[in-house]
Write a protein that holds these residues in place. Structure first.
Motif, PDB file in Angstrom:
ATOM      1  N   LEU A  17      21.802   1.794  27.125  1.00 46.50           N
ATOM      2  CA  LEU A  17      21.953   0.846  25.999  1.00 46.50           C
ATOM      3  C   LEU A  17      20.821  -0.166  26.245  1.00 46.50           C
ATOM      4  CD1 LEU A  17      25.509  -0.604  26.587  1.00 46.50           C
ATOM      5  CD2 LEU A  17      24.726   1.113  24.766  1.00 46.50           C
ATOM      6  N   LEU A  18      20.179  -0.136  24.757  1.00 51.42           N
ATOM      7  CA  LEU A  18      18.969  -1.133  24.682  1.00 51.42           C
ATOM      8  C   LEU A  18      19.550  -2.348  24.266  1.00 51.42           C
ATOM      9  CD1 LEU A  18      16.478   1.508  23.264  1.00 51.42           C
ATOM     10  CD2 LEU A  18      16.654   0.618  25.839  1.00 51.42           C
ATOM     11  N   GLY A  19      18.767  -3.458  23.720  1.00 47.71           N
ATOM     12  CA  GLY A  19      19.190  -4.585  23.196  1.00 47.71           C
ATOM     13  C   GLY A  19      18.868  -5.782  24.376  1.00 47.71           C
ATOM     14  N   ALA A  20      18.727  -6.792  23.821  1.00 49.08           N
ATOM     15  CA  ALA A  20      17.998  -7.961  24.479  1.00 49.08           C
ATOM     16  C   ALA A  20      19.458  -8.729  25.469  1.00 49.08           C
ATOM     17  CB  ALA A  20      17.686  -9.234  23.553  1.00 49.08           C
ATOM     18  N   PRO A  21      18.974  -9.363  26.426  1.00 41.99           N
ATOM     19  CA  PRO A  21      20.114 -10.272  27.201  1.00 41.99           C
ATOM     20  C   PRO A  21      20.901 -10.949  26.301  1.00 41.99           C
ATOM     21  CG  PRO A  21      17.727 -10.662  28.010  1.00 41.99           C
ATOM     22  CD  PRO A  21      17.616  -9.903  26.879  1.00 41.99           C
ATOM     23  N   GLY A  22      22.078 -10.831  26.605  1.00 37.53           N
ATOM     24  CA  GLY A  22      23.178 -11.390  25.480  1.00 37.53           C
ATOM     25  C   GLY A  22      23.477 -10.690  24.340  1.00 37.53           C
ATOM     26  N   ALA A  23      22.872  -9.376  24.151  1.00 34.40           N
ATOM     27  CA  ALA A  23      23.458  -8.561  23.175  1.00 34.40           C
ATOM     28  C   ALA A  23      24.979  -7.942  23.272  1.00 34.40           C
ATOM     29  CB  ALA A  23      22.419  -7.384  22.759  1.00 34.40           C
ATOM     30  N   GLY A  24      25.496  -7.936  24.495  1.00 37.58           N
ATOM     31  CA  GLY A  24      26.812  -7.423  24.473  1.00 37.58           C
ATOM     32  C   GLY A  24      26.718  -6.001  24.939  1.00 37.58           C
ATOM     33  N   LYS A  25      25.715  -5.722  25.867  1.00 34.92           N
ATOM     34  CA  LYS A  25      25.748  -4.346  26.675  1.00 34.92           C
ATOM     35  C   LYS A  25      26.816  -4.325  27.563  1.00 34.92           C
ATOM     36  CE  LYS A  25      21.349  -4.747  28.035  1.00 34.92           C
ATOM     37  NZ  LYS A  25      21.062  -6.254  27.643  1.00 34.92           N
ATOM     38  N   GLY A  26      27.078  -5.371  28.334  1.00 35.50           N
ATOM     39  CA  GLY A  26      27.925  -5.460  29.462  1.00 35.50           C
ATOM     40  C   GLY A  26      29.484  -5.115  28.747  1.00 35.50           C
ATOM     41  N   THR A  27      29.731  -6.051  27.615  1.00 38.50           N
ATOM     42  CA  THR A  27      30.911  -5.986  27.354  1.00 38.50           C
ATOM     43  C   THR A  27      31.179  -4.438  26.532  1.00 38.50           C
ATOM     44  OG1 THR A  27      30.813  -8.376  26.820  1.00 38.50           O
ATOM     45  CG2 THR A  27      32.433  -7.318  25.604  1.00 38.50           C
ATOM     46  N   VAL A  28      30.360  -3.822  25.746  1.00 33.99           N
ATOM     47  CA  VAL A  28      30.582  -2.633  25.071  1.00 33.99           C
ATOM     48  C   VAL A  28      30.593  -1.624  26.181  1.00 33.99           C
ATOM     49  CG1 VAL A  28      29.493  -0.992  23.576  1.00 33.99           C
ATOM     50  CG2 VAL A  28      29.497  -3.409  23.148  1.00 33.99           C
TER      51      VAL A  28
END
Ligand code: AMP
Length: 216
Positions: A5-16
């Motif tokens: 999972l890429l994506g900036a901090p706060g992009a929702g990686k943890g939630t997804v």
């Protein structure tokens, strides 16, 4: 499922990641969660990482790679995994590719969860995290507060604002993301592994879009 999972901090990686784990069984491997747990336990690794994390800097590649080489060979990874927050630099991505080759693991995709910058800022400054290192549930004072506003709904420990989620640390983390992690989009695109997802929608929709894209 084996994804990055890429994506900036706060992009929702943890939630997804948590949604995928609940619905698909693939294990979430979050380098941020692992490092925070080490810090909380006061281990040698945690002490090494602490200053970098508090400043919003990346922990050196060597430290992360040693930790992840060990983690990826644990038995629970055999049913699939979501790498949340790793790799974050080109040297990490190159080392991961080499490790996958050695372990004969094939990656299904590198997912870029795309969210506009002003939305990221708002999400991160209002985020609260369970202080229990083994739980680390995530809340949001605006969109997803805990029931009493103070304690974690899951384990009852106090929820706190992370030291690296002050406005200053967040600006620095986003600048670090642009400099060190953004080049990974090109890296995975060149390997035909990049999947771009709109992260500015509710997590269930992000999950659905991700699952549809992986099936294509
Ligand atoms: P996260 O919770 O993923 O935002 O990670 C929190 C902090 O942990 C980051 O700001 C970094 O200081 C450190 N960190 C997490 N993952 C990595 C990584 N792959 N490489 C270097 N530092 C990392």
């Amino acid at each position: 499922m084996r994804i990055v999972l890429l994506g900036a901090p706060g992009a929702g990686k943890g939630t997804v990641s948590k949604l995928i784990t609940a619905k698909n069984g693939a294990v979430q491997i979050s380098t941020g969660d692992m490092l925070r747990k080490e810090m909380k336990d006061g281990s040698a690794l945690g002490r090494k990482a602490e200053d970098y994390i508090k400043r919003g800097d990346l922990v050196p590649d060597g430290v992360i790679l040693d930790m992840m080489k060990e983690r990826l060979q644990q038995p629970d990874c055999s049913t699939g995994f979501i790498l949340d927050g790793f790799p974050r630099t080109i040297p990490q991505a190159e080392a991961l590719t080499a490790l996958f080759e050695a372990l004969e693991i094939e990656l299904d995709g590198a997912v870029d969860i795309d969210v506009p910058r002003d939305v990221l800022m708002g999400r991160l400054t209002s985020r609260r995290t369970c202080s229990n290192g083994a739980c680390q549930a995530i809340y949001n004072v605006i969109s997803n507060p805990t029931k009493d506003g103070v304690h974690c709904d899951k384990c009852g420990s106090p929820v706190v604002q992370r030291e690296d989620e002050t406005e200053e640390a967040i600006s620095h983390r986003l600048a670090t993301y642009d400099e060190k992690t953004l080049p990974l989009i090109e890296f995975y695109s060149a390997q035909k592994l990049l999947i771009k997802i709109n992260g500015n929608q509710n997590p269930e929709k992000v999950f659905d879009e991700l699952m549809r894209s992986l099936k294509k």
